[in-house]
Scaffold this active site. Sequence first.
Site, short mmCIF file in Angstrom:
data_model
loop_
_atom_site.label_atom_id
_atom_site.label_comp_id
_atom_site.label_asym_id
_atom_site.label_seq_id
_atom_site.Cartn_x
_atom_site.Cartn_y
_atom_site.Cartn_z
N SER A 185 12.96 1.06 0.05
CA SER A 185 13.03 1.24 1.50
C SER A 185 14.17 0.48 2.15
O SER A 185 14.65 0.90 3.21
CB SER A 185 11.69 0.85 2.14
N HIS A 213 9.74 7.28 1.11
CA HIS A 213 11.06 7.73 1.58
C HIS A 213 11.64 8.88 0.76
O HIS A 213 12.76 9.32 1.01
CB HIS A 213 12.05 6.56 1.57
N LYS A 258 7.06 9.39 7.84
CA LYS A 258 8.51 9.39 7.63
C LYS A 258 9.03 10.84 7.60
O LYS A 258 9.10 11.46 8.63
CB LYS A 258 8.83 8.56 6.40
C1 LIG Z 1 6.71 2.68 5.53
C2 LIG Z 1 6.24 2.39 4.16
C3 LIG Z 1 4.88 2.20 3.89
C4 LIG Z 1 3.87 2.12 4.98
O1 LIG Z 1 3.52 3.37 5.45
P1 LIG Z 1 2.85 3.49 6.88
O2 LIG Z 1 2.25 4.82 6.91
O3 LIG Z 1 3.96 3.30 7.87
O4 LIG Z 1 1.84 2.37 6.97
C5 LIG Z 1 4.50 2.05 2.59
N1 LIG Z 1 5.39 2.04 1.59
C6 LIG Z 1 6.72 2.19 1.81
C7 LIG Z 1 7.67 2.16 0.66
C8 LIG Z 1 7.18 2.35 3.11
O5 LIG Z 1 8.48 2.46 3.34
#
Ligand SMILES: *Cc1c(COP(=O)(O)O)cnc(C)c1O
Length: 397
Positions: free
Chosen positions: A185, A213, A245
């Site tokens: 990330s 992602h 995302k």
């Molecule tokens: C954003 C993210 C999460 C968390 O997901 P949410 O639905 O925003 O709580 C988990 N793992 C990774 C790698 C992320 O980038």
Amino acid sequence: MTLPPDYRGFDGLSEDLERRRGQHLYRHRRLLQSPQQPHLRCDDRELLAFCSNDYLGLANHHEVIAAFQQAASRYGVGGGASHLVIGHSEPHHALEDALAEFTGRERVLLFSSGYMANMGVITALLGKKDAVFEDRLNHASLLDGGLLSRARFQRYLHNDSASLSARLASSDARRKLVVTDGVFSMDGDVALLPELAATCADHNAWLMVDDAHGFGVLGDSGGGCAEHFEMSAEQLPVLVGTLGKGFGTAGAFVAGSEVLIETLIQQARSYIYTTSMPPAVAAATLVSLRLLQQEGWRREHLAKMVQRFRLEAATLGLELMASETPIQPIVIGDASRALALSAHLETLGVLVTAIRPPTVPEGSARLRVTLSAAHTEQDIDRLLEAFVIAAKKTGVR
Ligand SMILES: *Cc1c(COP(=O)(O)O)cnc(C)c1O
């Protein structure tokens, strides 16, 4: 007047806050006054933003909004109860089925957030007699899940299956779970899943990938790392995706075998002890899933924007990371310099957030540029022009 003892504790807190401020690590929230999109309004200004994870531009898509509105009319707003009581409704179920088909897994289970999915899965699968092996750059939710599980916790070197293999070989744990981000990330690089899967097979370990992602971005139909590397359910038995995302909505899912999903329904505390996500969010996600799969032009345009950014940045001599994904960090190093650069960019109308420790390792503060299919070539050019001016003004380069 003597203060009650509690107040002394709070004195300590304000000193901690001041120390944080002194180290340029203080965080504050911006106020968004428009939908999430490249040209947005926040803190009473119009800005061109490069910081959202809405990679395909679906968060504000009219069809997704319409699906949300229609489902809210039909099912109301609140989920009303947990899934195991009476909160599991038709849109949730339909989305689980559609995601199972999309990922080619037997079943899918929805969670209210990615953070909760990761906490739930790791704690449901592991206990004291077990061991968890995590890439040292994993997302905080994966690290927290590992720590909460009470399994023996080990980190291996970033994307390094030799380092992982050595740790697996010296473990006599009952169960071994290897956990990695699919796309990292904060760096944007992709986990070497085929190698990791082979290492897991050698040591009788399970592989869990959090592809927050990757979904929507990688793979011909947006199936993420699993599709990109053609990973079977045997090689990759625990697949996590988030919906906030690339999908542009909210929530998360776990895809895997019947046995995995039933285990989670029985054991994952962050699934059991929480209200289901609003059914309308699931209904909206069904539409965004269709757009994500079918509108390949979004991925193609996004890839073009990534190429353009990297080419232009290279011409300017900027130091980029080895990333082919929409996460394109520009490493600055020092937290205060990264902040100064970000602040100056903002005066030029361009929003890129500075990411500082502890989110990234000490000395690797960076501007985390994220690109979206909603960006245009002109947007990319404007970002780089502003960067050149801001870098000169702040003396960063
Ligand atoms: C954003 C993210 C999460 C968390 O997901 P949410 O639905 O925003 O709580 C988990 N793992 C990774 C790698 C992320 O980038």
